[in-house]
Enzyme design. Structure first.
Site, short mmCIF file in Angstrom:
data_model
loop_
_atom_site.label_atom_id
_atom_site.label_comp_id
_atom_site.label_asym_id
_atom_site.label_seq_id
_atom_site.Cartn_x
_atom_site.Cartn_y
_atom_site.Cartn_z
N ASP A 106 0.66 -1.51 -0.24
CA ASP A 106 0.26 -0.09 0.06
C ASP A 106 0.91 1.53 0.01
OD1 ASP A 106 -2.25 -1.60 0.63
OD2 ASP A 106 -2.63 -1.26 2.00
N LYS A 130 0.24 -8.33 -2.79
CA LYS A 130 -1.31 -7.80 -3.03
C LYS A 130 -0.72 -6.21 -3.53
CE LYS A 130 -4.48 -6.41 0.32
NZ LYS A 130 -4.68 -4.82 -0.29
N ASP A 171 -6.13 -6.15 -5.64
CA ASP A 171 -7.38 -6.07 -4.83
C ASP A 171 -8.20 -5.08 -5.46
OD1 ASP A 171 -8.89 -5.81 -2.45
OD2 ASP A 171 -7.08 -5.27 -1.25
N LEU A 172 -8.31 -5.35 -6.01
CA LEU A 172 -8.79 -3.24 -6.53
C LEU A 172 -10.52 -3.44 -5.88
CD1 LEU A 172 -7.60 -3.55 -10.30
CD2 LEU A 172 -6.65 -1.97 -7.89
N LYS A 173 -11.01 -4.51 -5.61
CA LYS A 173 -12.58 -4.33 -4.85
C LYS A 173 -13.53 -3.89 -5.94
CE LYS A 173 -11.06 -4.25 -0.42
NZ LYS A 173 -9.59 -3.31 -0.38
N LEU A 174 -14.12 -4.17 -7.20
CA LEU A 174 -14.56 -3.34 -7.99
C LEU A 174 -16.26 -3.39 -7.17
CD1 LEU A 174 -13.12 -5.31 -11.21
CD2 LEU A 174 -12.45 -3.13 -10.58
N HIS A 175 -17.13 -2.70 -7.58
CA HIS A 175 -18.33 -2.57 -7.47
C HIS A 175 -18.52 -1.29 -8.17
CE1 HIS A 175 -21.41 -2.21 -3.49
NE2 HIS A 175 -21.68 -2.17 -4.83
N ASP A 176 -19.39 -1.93 -9.66
CA ASP A 176 -20.59 -0.83 -10.22
C ASP A 176 -21.55 -1.68 -10.84
OD1 ASP A 176 -20.81 1.16 -11.90
OD2 ASP A 176 -18.83 1.64 -12.35
N ILE A 177 -22.81 -1.17 -11.78
CA ILE A 177 -23.32 -2.32 -13.01
C ILE A 177 -23.06 -3.83 -13.33
CG2 ILE A 177 -24.94 0.17 -12.93
CD1 ILE A 177 -23.88 0.46 -15.91
N PRO A 178 -23.83 -4.19 -13.12
CA PRO A 178 -22.84 -5.33 -13.63
C PRO A 178 -22.03 -5.22 -15.03
CG PRO A 178 -25.32 -6.37 -12.74
CD PRO A 178 -24.82 -4.51 -12.75
N THR A 231 -12.96 -5.68 6.79
CA THR A 231 -12.27 -5.91 8.37
C THR A 231 -12.40 -4.61 9.20
OG1 THR A 231 -10.22 -5.75 6.96
CG2 THR A 231 -11.25 -7.74 7.99
N GLN A 269 -8.60 -1.19 11.76
CA GLN A 269 -9.12 -1.63 11.69
C GLN A 269 -10.24 -2.76 13.34
OE1 GLN A 269 -9.47 -3.77 8.81
NE2 GLN A 269 -7.33 -4.37 8.10
N ARG A 294 0.45 -3.31 7.52
CA ARG A 294 1.09 -2.63 8.24
C ARG A 294 1.72 -3.14 9.74
NH1 ARG A 294 -3.67 2.22 8.60
NH2 ARG A 294 -4.48 0.10 8.28
O1 C5P Z 1 -1.69 -2.64 7.63
P1 C5P Z 1 -2.97 -3.35 6.76
O2 C5P Z 1 -2.41 -4.74 7.28
O3 C5P Z 1 -4.80 -3.13 8.01
O4 C5P Z 1 -3.93 -3.56 5.77
C1 C5P Z 1 -4.60 -4.32 5.04
C2 C5P Z 1 -4.55 -4.68 3.46
O5 C5P Z 1 -6.07 -5.80 2.72
C3 C5P Z 1 -5.53 -3.01 3.01
O6 C5P Z 1 -4.77 -3.53 2.16
C4 C5P Z 1 -6.78 -3.34 3.23
O7 C5P Z 1 -6.83 -2.30 1.57
C5 C5P Z 1 -7.24 -4.42 2.51
N1 C5P Z 1 -8.18 -5.15 2.93
C6 C5P Z 1 -9.16 -5.18 3.97
N2 C5P Z 1 -10.06 -5.74 4.71
C7 C5P Z 1 -10.59 -6.23 3.64
C8 C5P Z 1 -10.16 -6.08 2.41
C9 C5P Z 1 -9.09 -5.78 1.65
O8 C5P Z 1 -8.46 -3.87 4.72
N3 C5P Z 1 -11.69 -6.92 3.64
#
Ligand code: C5P
Length: 224
Positions: free
Chosen positions: A11, A33, A60-67, A124, A181, A202
């Site tokens: 990140d 990632k 890890d781009l977490k797409l979310h839009d219309i199908p 999370t 988190q 982190r």
């Molecule tokens: O630094 P940290 O351990 O909080 O990083 C968590 C990573 O996981 C981040 O890149 C975050 O975008 C990703 N993530 C998350 N929760 C999710 C999916 C992905 O924290 N449900």
């Protein structure tokens, strides 16, 4: 092997910085990632660089839009040869299905293996996981290969389908700051509960010696 279960969250907003971090931990971590920040900065070149460094990639781009939009974007991403790619289960079953098909079509375009399609259940960072069961049901019905969830939900996933892949972010060592988190636990607890992939963010990347923390986690996970 522990290494194949560990992913490092790169990140950062710069590909050279990401590469330096990736190289520091690569003896202990098999998956790089790439999230919104790095992909926004460097795009597909980030994927190529991590492949060159010997990593498998979780996009890890977490797409979310219309199908339709998600399906078309997923098709482009499916051509990149990544091992995991994700989108939000909250987008609904039609969107999830479009994402899964898009990834498969993209992989077919370039004769590569399709990524494991992962639905994000509940972030999370969200203390309220009451939507989890509905999101898991969407992921199962939509044809995903697995989900992103917290370690608290692994058992529910495996109970629903034993071979559904669980990717667990938000892990922390007992001495760490939880930052933003909420549904956290240690990487060891995630491993004990059967997480297929444990994301180290982190906890590793903000450490003074990331390679040492990553090696320690890999050693401990290997003992479980
Ligand atoms: O630094 P940290 O351990 O909080 O990083 C968590 C990573 O996981 C981040 O890149 C975050 O975008 C990703 N993530 C998350 N929760 C999710 C999916 C992905 O924290 N449900």
């Amino acid at each position: 092997m522990a290494r194949s279960r560990l992913a490092v969250a790169l990140d950062v907003p710069d590909l050279d910085e990401a590469s330096l971090m990736a190289k520091r931990v690569r003896d202990s971590v098999e998956i790089a990632k790439i999230g919104l920040e790095l992909y926004s900065a460097a795009g597909p070149a980030a994927v190529e660089r991590m492949h060159d460094l010997g990593f498998d990639v979780f996009l890890d781009l977490k797409l979310h839009d219309i199908p339709t939009t998600v399906g078309r974007a997923a098709r482009v991403l499916g051509r990149l040869g990544v091992r995991y790619c994700n989108f939000h289960a909250a987008g609904g079953e039609a969107m999830v299905r479009a994402a899964v098909e898009g990834l498969a079509n993209g992989a077919r375009d370039v004769s590569t293996t399709p990524p494991v399609a992962l639905a994000v259940t509940v972030l999370t960072s969200d203390p309220d996981a009451s939507a989890f069961d509905a999101r898991l049901a969407t992921a199962l019905a939509g044809g995903c290969g697995g989900v992103v969830c917290s370690l608290l939900e692994i058992e529910r996933v495996k109970h629903a389908r034993a071979d559904f892949v669980t990717v667990v972010p938000g892990t922390r060592l007992p001495t760490d700051d939880t930052n933003d988190q909420a549904r956290t636990g240690t990487p060891f607890e995630a491993a004990r509960r059967g997480a297929d992939v444990i994301v180290l963010g982190r906890t590793v990347t903000a450490a003074a010696q990331p390679e040492e923390v990553a090696a320690y986690i890999a050693r401990e996970v290997a003992k479980l």
